[in-house]
Design an enzyme around this catalytic site. Structure first.
Site, PDB file in Angstrom:
ATOM      1  N   GLY A 424       9.021  -6.079 -10.320  1.00 12.24           N
ATOM      2  CA  GLY A 424       9.629  -7.230  -9.890  1.00 12.24           C
ATOM      3  C   GLY A 424       8.561  -7.570  -8.344  1.00 12.24           C
ATOM      4  O   GLY A 424       7.638  -6.996  -8.279  1.00 12.24           O
ATOM      5  N   SER A 425       9.248  -8.306  -7.273  1.00 13.39           N
ATOM      6  CA  SER A 425       8.470  -8.716  -6.371  1.00 13.39           C
ATOM      7  C   SER A 425       8.082  -8.073  -5.244  1.00 13.39           C
ATOM      8  O   SER A 425       7.401  -8.150  -4.548  1.00 13.39           O
ATOM      9  CB  SER A 425       9.418  -9.941  -5.631  1.00 13.39           C
ATOM     10  N   ILE A 426       8.504  -6.609  -5.490  1.00 13.58           N
ATOM     11  CA  ILE A 426       7.936  -5.682  -4.337  1.00 13.58           C
ATOM     12  C   ILE A 426       6.524  -5.015  -4.713  1.00 13.58           C
ATOM     13  O   ILE A 426       5.913  -4.601  -4.001  1.00 13.58           O
ATOM     14  CB  ILE A 426       8.710  -4.241  -4.352  1.00 13.58           C
ATOM     15  N   PHE A 427       6.107  -5.681  -6.067  1.00 13.56           N
ATOM     16  CA  PHE A 427       4.638  -5.641  -6.150  1.00 13.56           C
ATOM     17  C   PHE A 427       3.617  -6.595  -5.351  1.00 13.56           C
ATOM     18  O   PHE A 427       2.510  -6.466  -5.367  1.00 13.56           O
ATOM     19  CB  PHE A 427       4.266  -5.601  -7.759  1.00 13.56           C
ATOM     20  N   LYS A 428       4.327  -7.629  -5.027  1.00 12.33           N
ATOM     21  CA  LYS A 428       3.318  -8.719  -4.597  1.00 12.33           C
ATOM     22  C   LYS A 428       2.573  -8.375  -3.425  1.00 12.33           C
ATOM     23  O   LYS A 428       1.407  -8.945  -3.268  1.00 12.33           O
ATOM     24  CB  LYS A 428       4.352 -10.118  -4.138  1.00 12.33           C
TER      25      LYS A 428
END
Length: 683
Positions: A424-428
């Site tokens: 999810g968004s921790i990849f951003k």
């Protein structure tokens, strides 16, 4: 010459021709059968050796109560014989002026070398040969044969019924400790639990109670309790258990129960280090076969899981072995070789068991993982996977009481810090890094984004990227990061392009084996490459087909604390090894993204902002909620909540907390609160 004289002359001539022809045949050479004997011996084809033996030897062997082939196969197998080299010095009988036709017997010295369990063995033995007359239907002929002797096949054997004895002295298993010397797996004591029949008024009832307390099969326990019917005063062992088992008091209330202390493996923190430390157990027949020649036997214990399995060779050490020749009566004829055991090495982990315990307490009843490293040294301080099995129970083959409340016990064995999940968004932040470096992302540029859903054009059909917070429409990198705007990062991924995204994924360690001292499943950016626009857009905000382990993700975030370099995480204390840093991006880029991660926590609009976080640390981080659903139209899919956080001033701890099934708990916000509880516990 008359007719009679002619026939007499012809007869004599023919006879002379036959004699002449026979005398031209080469006499039998002893080295031909000797070569065949040695070749069969070297290949351990013992049955073929018999073809070269004398009639007297064959008669002797036929009287033995044992089979020649089977016996020597077992002798060589038990001794672990391999890489045999058998030689003899060839003789030139012509040069020695020895007439082979006149020679009736001869001796050869045979030199034997072999690798065995006790190391290399070398010896010399004499092979005696003699001529033996054999006859077929047409004629008799002489051939060389070998007189078998027990010393041929094994040194120091003197009689046919001599035996070899191999005694194995098991080494003391190495122990496992945390960074501060706290024991995680040690050689200590366990309880051997059982019943004394004469001390119980109703033995079968006591056995049933014993089985109920420990979750054992009642019939088996009753049978074990009655194993000495003629000696009711004898202790009947039933089940081993750890000294810290919570059920000990209940057992001792049963009439006739006795607990004896015996040697065993202790796992003082077995319930919070099970997935990491693992456990040992009784060796199986298959494991003995797989490790043939390594000194294991039916009574051995072997690493079954975790570090106990991973470092089996180092922890076990090498057994001591004594190799002797015994007479038929079992008396020692000769001790050939003895080696002392080399005890196993102790292993010290970088783990901090106090911190491990605190993370385990934070996760409590949740299914998830907690990873903590020192971001500067790379030392792994916490590796938690909850729920997890108890090493003590697995070692002693006891069922876990918690299993009664579970639909499936598989949940206990999912090693979550090792497995890969959708981030999810921790990849951003890593989409941002790639865009900045490729020149497709300007941190200060504002994108105009309206509403909660977006698609670039009608070619996407009904598929749209969705953002949760549409309170802002002028979105730059900082705003996008603190609000966790999926649309912004989807657009940035499209600007970046498939090729650049995959190249940066490779640089971040996706698509290959991530180096760590404990095996990890490989992270991947896409199943078969990023081959379509929608997949590229979803990849930009950590959805699509992105999969990564908590350990790998945690290490990636060290980029923001090491001036753009990623630290290589370690698990074992090694005084000679310095931390390894892998250059990823210039410090200017990592600091730019770091500033946005600080705002995620400190800005009141940030997804990780809390007015009272429960600690005084200066934290930066990123939240993420991965939605696990096959179609966008599905509303109630499973969710994984993530939160990666670190103290950007102290730069001492970097944490990743992942929790499964957070869809009814508040998503990643729930995980933020858990992480804050952990930060508060370590202040």
């Amino acid at each position: 010459m008359n007719r009679k004289s002619f026939f007499s002359f012809l007869s004599i001539t023919v006879t002379m021709l036959v004699i002449t022809a026979c005398s031209n045949e080469e006499p039998a050479h002893p080295e031909e059968p000797l070569e065949a004997y040695v070749n069969a011996w070297s290949s351990q084809s013992f049955e073929e050796m018999l073809d070269q033996l004398s009639e007297e030897s064959m008669n002797q062997i036929s009287d033995f109560e044992w089979d020649f082939q089977e016996r020597y196969e077992k002798v060589y197998s038990d001794l672990g014989v391999e890489n045999m080299e058998i030689t003899f010095e060839s003789r030139d009988y012509t040069e020695e002026e020895i007439d082979l036709e006149e020679l009736e017997e001869v001796d050869y010295s045979i030199f034997i070398e072999m690798e065995t369990l006790v190391g290399k063995l070398s010896y010399e033995t004499d092979v005696k040969m003699n001529k033996q007359v054999t006859a077929d239907e047409e004629e008799e002929q002489e051939e060389w044969v070998i007189n078998w002797d027990p010393s041929h096949l094994m040194m120091r054997m003197q009689e046919p019924d001599d035996q070899i004895a191999i005694e194995i002295e098991q080494p003391e298993r190495g122990e496992i400790f945390d960074r501060n010397g706290e024991p995680l797996a040690i050689n200590g004591e366990i309880y051997e639990g059982g019943l004394v029949p004469e001390s119980s008024d109703d033995l079968d009832e006591a056995a049933i109670e014993f089985a109920e307390v420990l979750g054992l099969d009642e019939e088996r326990v009753i049978e074990q309790a009655n194993q000495f019917p003629d000696n009711p005063d004898w202790f009947a062992p039933i089940q081993n258990l750890s000294l810290t088992d919570d059920r000990i008091e209940d057992l001792l209330e049963i009439q006739g129960v006795l607990l004896n202390r015996v040697d065993g493996r202790e796992y003082p923190y077995g319930d919070i280090t099970g997935h990491l430390v693992g456990h040992i157990g009784a060796i199986t027949a298959d494991e003995i076969e797989d490790r043939e020649g390594e000194g294991y036997n039916a009574t051995s214990e072997i690493g079954k899981n975790g570090i106990e399995l991973l470092l089996e060779a180092e922890l076990r050490g090498e057994p001591g072995i004594s190799f002797s020749v015994l007479s038929e009566e079992g008396e020692t004829r000769d001790v050939i070789k003895t080696t002392d055991p080399n005890h196993g090495d102790d292993v010290t982990l970088t783990l901090d068991i106090d911190m491990q315990e605190k993370m385990s307490d934070v996760l409590d009843e949740d299914s998830g993982s907690g990873v903590v490293i020192d971001p500067l040294s790379g030392e792994t301080l916490v590796l938690v996977s909850e729920p997890q099995f108890d090493s003590n129970l697995r070692y002693l083959q006891l069922s876990d009481p918690r299993a009664e409340e579970m639909d499936s016990t598989d949940i206990l064995f999912e090693r979550r810090f090792q497995n890969v999940y959708s981030p999810g968004s921790i990849f951003k932040p890593f989409t941002a890094i790639a865009g900045i470096e490729e020149g497709t992302l300007d941190p200060n540029e504002e994108k105009q984004i309206e509403g909660t859903q977006w698609q670039p054009d009608d070619s996407w059909g009904g598929y749209r990227v969705t953002r949760v917070n549409d309170s802002e429409s002028d979105i730059d990198l900082e705003t996008a990061m603190k609000l966790s705007d999926n649309i912004y990062f989807a657009q940035q991924a499209l600007d970046l392009g498939e090729d650049a995204m995959e190249e940066w994924a490779d640089k971040f360690g996706f698509g290959g084996e991530f180096t760590f001292d404990f095996p990890l499943n490989n992270s991947s950016i896409a199943n078969d490459g990023i081959d379509r626009e929608i997949l590229l857009a979803d990849t930009g905000y950590g959805q699509g087909e992105v999969q990564i382990s908590p350990v790998h993700m945690n290490a990636l975030y060290s980029i923001f604390l090491n001036e753009g370099s990623m630290v290589q995480p370690t698990l074992f204390i090694d005084e000679e090894t310095d931390s390894t840093l892998i250059d990823i991006v210039p410090v200017e880029t990592s600091d730019t993204v770091l500033d946005t991660l600080i705002q995620v926590v400190e800005d009141s609009d940030g997804t990780a902002y809390r007015t009272e976080p429960g600690h005084t640390r200066s934290i930066a981080g990123k939240t993420g909620t991965a939605e696990l659903k096959q179609e966008q139209t599905v509303e109630d899919g499973d969710q994984i909540g993530w939160y990666v956080s670190f103290d950007y001033e102290e730069r001492d701890l970097l944490t990743t907390v992942m929790v499964q099934n957070v869809e009814d708990k508040g998503g990643s916000g729930y995980v933020v609160d858990l992480a804050n509880d952990f930060w508060g516990s370590v202040e």
